[in-house]
Design a protein around this motif. Structure first.
Motif, PDB file in Angstrom:
ATOM      1  N   UNK A  40       0.833  -1.211   0.000  1.00  0.00           N
ATOM      2  CA  UNK A  40       0.000   0.000   0.000  1.00  0.00           C
ATOM      3  C   UNK A  40       0.859   1.250   0.000  1.00  0.00           C
ATOM      4  N   UNK A  41       0.490   2.196  -0.831  1.00  0.00           N
ATOM      5  CA  UNK A  41       1.193   3.485  -0.854  1.00  0.00           C
ATOM      6  C   UNK A  41       0.959   4.269   0.427  1.00  0.00           C
ATOM      7  N   UNK A  42      -0.072   3.904   1.189  1.00  0.00           N
ATOM      8  CA  UNK A  42      -0.304   4.559   2.480  1.00  0.00           C
ATOM      9  C   UNK A  42       0.755   4.158   3.492  1.00  0.00           C
ATOM     10  N   UNK A  43       1.368   2.980   3.303  1.00  0.00           N
ATOM     11  CA  UNK A  43       2.289   2.435   4.293  1.00  0.00           C
ATOM     12  C   UNK A  43       3.741   2.422   3.846  1.00  0.00           C
ATOM     13  N   UNK A  44       3.956   2.226   2.556  1.00  0.00           N
ATOM     14  CA  UNK A  44       5.311   2.004   2.055  1.00  0.00           C
ATOM     15  C   UNK A  44       5.730   3.173   1.163  1.00  0.00           C
ATOM     16  N   UNK A  45       6.926   3.744   1.406  1.00  0.00           N
ATOM     17  CA  UNK A  45       7.406   4.842   0.557  1.00  0.00           C
ATOM     18  C   UNK A  45       7.543   4.393  -0.892  1.00  0.00           C
ATOM     19  N   UNK A  46       7.294   5.308  -1.802  1.00  0.00           N
ATOM     20  CA  UNK A  46       7.292   4.984  -3.232  1.00  0.00           C
ATOM     21  C   UNK A  46       8.613   4.359  -3.656  1.00  0.00           C
ATOM     22  N   UNK A  47       9.735   4.865  -3.107  1.00  0.00           N
ATOM     23  CA  UNK A  47      11.039   4.369  -3.575  1.00  0.00           C
ATOM     24  C   UNK A  47      11.358   2.969  -3.073  1.00  0.00           C
ATOM     25  N   UNK A  48      10.484   2.379  -2.243  1.00  0.00           N
ATOM     26  CA  UNK A  48      10.643   0.986  -1.854  1.00  0.00           C
ATOM     27  C   UNK A  48       9.826   0.056  -2.752  1.00  0.00           C
ATOM     28  N   UNK A  49       9.024   0.622  -3.613  1.00  0.00           N
ATOM     29  CA  UNK A  49       8.133  -0.189  -4.437  1.00  0.00           C
ATOM     30  C   UNK A  49       8.691  -0.357  -5.843  1.00  0.00           C
ATOM     31  N   UNK A  50       8.510  -1.540  -6.380  1.00  0.00           N
ATOM     32  CA  UNK A  50       9.003  -1.832  -7.721  1.00  0.00           C
ATOM     33  C   UNK A  50       8.108  -1.142  -8.752  1.00  0.00           C
ATOM     34  N   UNK A  51       8.678  -0.389  -9.673  1.00  0.00           N
ATOM     35  CA  UNK A  51       7.865   0.223 -10.737  1.00  0.00           C
ATOM     36  C   UNK A  51       7.106  -0.839 -11.520  1.00  0.00           C
ATOM     37  N   UNK A  52       5.915  -0.483 -11.939  1.00  0.00           N
ATOM     38  CA  UNK A  52       5.055  -1.370 -12.738  1.00  0.00           C
ATOM     39  C   UNK A  52       4.574  -2.593 -11.967  1.00  0.00           C
ATOM     40  N   UNK A  53       4.626  -2.528 -10.622  1.00  0.00           N
ATOM     41  CA  UNK A  53       4.065  -3.607  -9.808  1.00  0.00           C
ATOM     42  C   UNK A  53       2.654  -3.227  -9.393  1.00  0.00           C
ATOM     43  N   UNK A  54       1.934  -4.188  -8.844  1.00  0.00           N
ATOM     44  CA  UNK A  54       0.566  -3.927  -8.387  1.00  0.00           C
ATOM     45  C   UNK A  54       0.621  -3.299  -6.987  1.00  0.00           C
ATOM     46  N   UNK A  55      -0.087  -2.196  -6.802  1.00  0.00           N
ATOM     47  CA  UNK A  55      -0.131  -1.517  -5.505  1.00  0.00           C
ATOM     48  C   UNK A  55      -1.582  -1.155  -5.193  1.00  0.00           C
ATOM     49  N   UNK A  56      -1.815  -0.764  -3.941  1.00  0.00           N
ATOM     50  CA  UNK A  56      -3.135  -0.246  -3.571  1.00  0.00           C
ATOM     51  C   UNK A  56      -2.950   1.098  -2.889  1.00  0.00           C
ATOM     52  N   UNK A  57      -4.029   1.870  -2.816  1.00  0.00           N
ATOM     53  CA  UNK A  57      -3.963   3.208  -2.228  1.00  0.00           C
ATOM     54  C   UNK A  57      -5.335   3.564  -1.678  1.00  0.00           C
ATOM     55  N   UNK A  58      -5.380   3.908  -0.393  1.00  0.00           N
ATOM     56  CA  UNK A  58      -6.610   4.368   0.261  1.00  0.00           C
ATOM     57  C   UNK A  58      -6.553   5.895   0.247  1.00  0.00           C
ATOM     58  N   UNK A  59      -7.529   6.525  -0.386  1.00  0.00           N
ATOM     59  CA  UNK A  59      -7.366   7.956  -0.663  1.00  0.00           C
ATOM     60  C   UNK A  59      -8.704   8.678  -0.795  1.00  0.00           C
ATOM     61  N   UNK A  60      -8.608  10.002  -0.821  1.00  0.00           N
ATOM     62  CA  UNK A  60      -9.765  10.847  -1.102  1.00  0.00           C
ATOM     63  C   UNK A  60      -9.524  11.578  -2.415  1.00  0.00           C
ATOM     64  N   UNK A  61     -10.555  11.671  -3.222  1.00  0.00           N
ATOM     65  CA  UNK A  61     -10.450  12.412  -4.483  1.00  0.00           C
ATOM     66  C   UNK A  61     -10.452  13.906  -4.151  1.00  0.00           C
ATOM     67  N   UNK A  62      -9.304  14.550  -4.326  1.00  0.00           N
ATOM     68  CA  UNK A  62      -9.208  15.989  -4.031  1.00  0.00           C
ATOM     69  C   UNK A  62      -9.629  16.825  -5.232  1.00  0.00           C
ATOM     70  N   UNK A  63      -9.333  16.321  -6.440  1.00  0.00           N
ATOM     71  CA  UNK A  63      -9.660  17.070  -7.657  1.00  0.00           C
ATOM     72  C   UNK A  63      -9.774  16.076  -8.800  1.00  0.00           C
TER      73      UNK A  63
END
Length: 634
Positions: free
Chosen positions: A51-74
């Protein structure tokens, strides 16, 4: 059969396989969605997805499957892309079809060129949402979500991908710029393995929301546009391919998709921006900056699956309609009575021994707008807790307790300076073509605690007046009028507002409860801290489930009880025609509703109606008594 590593670490291989088997059949897109939907149903597979809520972006492999809990700001304008394109090998003239879905940049081999005139080219459309972490999300929500996912998701820097920068946190990088000597103290290799940590490393590496991040390709600093000051976490451009009409600004989503942090995006956007010809492009330089920020700071997520969230409490099942969830609900409801009793006792202690105020606080915390009749929001229950000590730390600690109970909250200190300086109302920036956030851009069911105890004499300027008006409209109508310069646009909301004040609040409220402390602790800070320390984590979690679950229950009043209530009200008017009004009936019905729900009853009984009348009588008597003591209205 593809293994877990394939669909998690290399989802493009799955998409490519389905695409190759089904082209030119247009069903390939539906089959991709179905494949991942089935995979995520298997054995808590959602917890395997980083999850991008828990793990910094630079720890995640590009083009891998991720999840994100978020609010639509715009939400930005829809964009066109090549859904299918054809490449030609310059040596052999061999032609190959590729999919452009889930990609920011069309890919082709070393000797391949894209044939822009190919008859097989399919132009498709997608919607981009600018999403931020849920404003005011409580620390316990982040911690429990992290620990739930960390128990199964193994995340560490990829061996096949070495980040070009960002081994330190964004905050540390900014600090290094200001204090170069600290670079010598930086511990080498301190990244560690996220999976092996109990304390979330993400807290060290989140983007800070003084809102501004320095980017090599953007000057001045990039504003991440978080609604609340001091927020942390990643902002993302979320690209949705199907059913985007069902999502709107301020919706809370959980998205599963392919992470894109391609450095090419920053280079392309920088070149486009510097070479921008006003005669050839409708986009301003400012709009380019905002809509195409560097992917290292604002990553892209190409959505495969997305859902609106009913709530963000990780202790509850995401959807309460499923069979497993119904079992969870029925089991919890069977032990509801002792949980309510313990919560009432806990809040009574927190409110210095005032059990009546504690009753009303429970009703307030489970209240929610359940319907709208014309412009009137039904179910809102704003409580004004008057009698709070002036300029005291009582309200601050009371808020900390609420923070421990609800999934999202914010304390608004109502000082003259804050009213005059803060940006409450979101407004449209036409130069950048974006919605600039404000404090009142909050997700549904956020608890907003307005601290009026710090309000002193002073002059409100134009901004201050607008802000106070906006707060009043939010409380009365549960809506915020966003400023689009040439017109106002109404955005309905569902925000629980609790006002703490010394006397009667300057703001409107549905119910005023005057605090009557039964105990005066010599040290309020030690007293409040000891309350939370003494509370067992298991009991605290039951309180959290209790408050979130009861908001989601349906409620009804039978015709028989409705008739009895009407007759009772007529009798009350006969006995006291001057003081009993239609507003009193409405408020008592609200109290009865939430009193019933607080006991796990989804219909109104005669017993609950009488109890609601009793609570209202006690509350009014207390206000009348205080009025007589002070000689003026509270």
């Amino acid at each position: 059969m593809p293994c877990v590593a394939d669909w998690l670490n290399n989802p493009f291989s799955i998409v490519q396989s389905i695409f190759a088997q089904n082209v030119p059949n247009s069903d390939w897109e539906k089959k991709v969605t179905e494949y991942f939907k089935e995979k995520l149903k298997e054995n808590n597979a959602t917890n395997w997805v980083p999850s991008l809520n828990d793990v910094p972006v630079h720890y995640l492999k590009p083009n891998s499957l991720v999840k994100f809990r978020c609010m639509v700001q715009d939400m930005f304008d829809p964009e066109f892309y090549m859904g299918i394109y054809e490449t030609v090998d310059s040596n052999t003239n061999a032609r190959v079809l590729h999919f452009g879905k889930y990609r920011d940049v069309a890919e082709c081999g070393p000797q391949q060129e894209i044939d822009l005139n190919s008859s097989h080219t399919v132009t498709s459309e997608r919607q981009t949402f600018y999403c931020v972490p849920v404003p005011g999300e409580s620390a316990w929500v982040k911690e429990i979500s992290f620990l739930t996912g960390a128990s199964q998701a193994r995340v560490s820097p990829s061996t096949s991908y070495t980040p070009s920068r960002h081994k330190r946190s964004y905050e540390e990088d900014e600090d290094m710029d200001l204090h170069p000597s600290k670079q010598k103290e930086q511990h080498i290799g301190g990244g560690g393995d996220i999976h092996g940590c109990v304390e979330p490393k993400r807290l060290e590496t989140e983007a800070s929301a003084g809102h501004h991040l320095i980017s090599p390709n953007c000057s001045p600093p990039l504003d991440l546009n978080f609604p609340l000051p001091g927020e942390k976490g990643p902002a993302c451009l979320v690209k949705v391919y199907e059913s985007w009409d069902s999502f709107k600004v301020n919706d809370v989503l959980e998205v599963y998709g392919i992470l894109s942090v391609d450095p090419v995006l920053s280079i392309v956007n920088s070149e486009e921006s510097s070479a921008l010809d006003p005669m050839e492009s409708m986009d301003t330089t400012e709009e380019q900056r905002v809509h195409s920020p560097p992917a290292s700071l604002v990553p892209r997520i190409h959505v495969i699956l997305a859902q609106k969230l009913q709530h963000i409490n990780p202790l509850l099942p995401a959807c309460l309609n499923e069979e497993e969830s119904k079992t969870f609900v029925s089991n919890f409801m069977s032990e509801l009575s002792p949980v309510r009793a313990e919560l009432l006792g806990f809040l009574t202690h927190a409110l210095l021994g005032d059990s009546l105020a504690a009753e009303y606080l429970i009703l307030h915390l489970i209240s929610t707008v359940y319907a709208r009749r014309d412009v009137l929001p039904l179910g809102k229950f704003t409580v004004n807790l008057s009698g709070c000590p002036r300029n005291s730390i009582f309200t601050e600690h009371m808020y900390r307790i609420i923070q421990q109970l609800v999934p999202a909250s914010y304390r608004l200190q109502m000082t003259i300076a804050n009213m005059n300086r803060s940006r409450f109302i979101p407004h449209k920036d036409y130069a950048a073509n974006r919605l600039v956030s404000g404090v009142l851009q909050l997700a549904s069911n956020t608890s907003l605690v307005v601290d009026e105890t710090q309000l002193e004499q002073g002059q409100l300027d134009t901004t201050g007046v607008h802000n106070v008006t906006a707060l009043g409209n939010l409380i009365t109508w549960q809506k915020v009028d966003y400023d689009f310069s040439y017109h106002q646009m109404e955005f309905p909301c569902n925000i629980n507002v609790l006002i703490t004040s010394e006397g009667r609040s300057l703001l409107p409220s549905d119910c005023q409860v005057h605090l009557q402390p039964q105990i005066i602790p010599p040290n309020i800070e030690e007293y409040m801290n000891s309350l939370l320390t003494a509370l067992l984590p298991s009991v605290l979690n039951k309180f959290r489930i209790y408050l979130s679950l009861l908001r989601l229950l349906d409620y009804s009043i039978s015709d028989e009880v409705t008739k009895a209530v009407e007759e009772d009200f007529v009798e009350m008017r006969k006995n006291d025609p001057e003081s009993i009004t239609a507003d009193d009936l409405h408020r008592t019905l609200l109290v009865a509703r939430f009193l019933s729900l607080s006991a796990g009853q989804t219909t109104l009984s005669r017993e609950r109606w009488l109890r609601a009348k009793q609570l209202e009588a006690l509350r009014k008597a207390r206000l009348q008594q205080q009025k007589c003591v002070n000689g003026n209205e509270l």
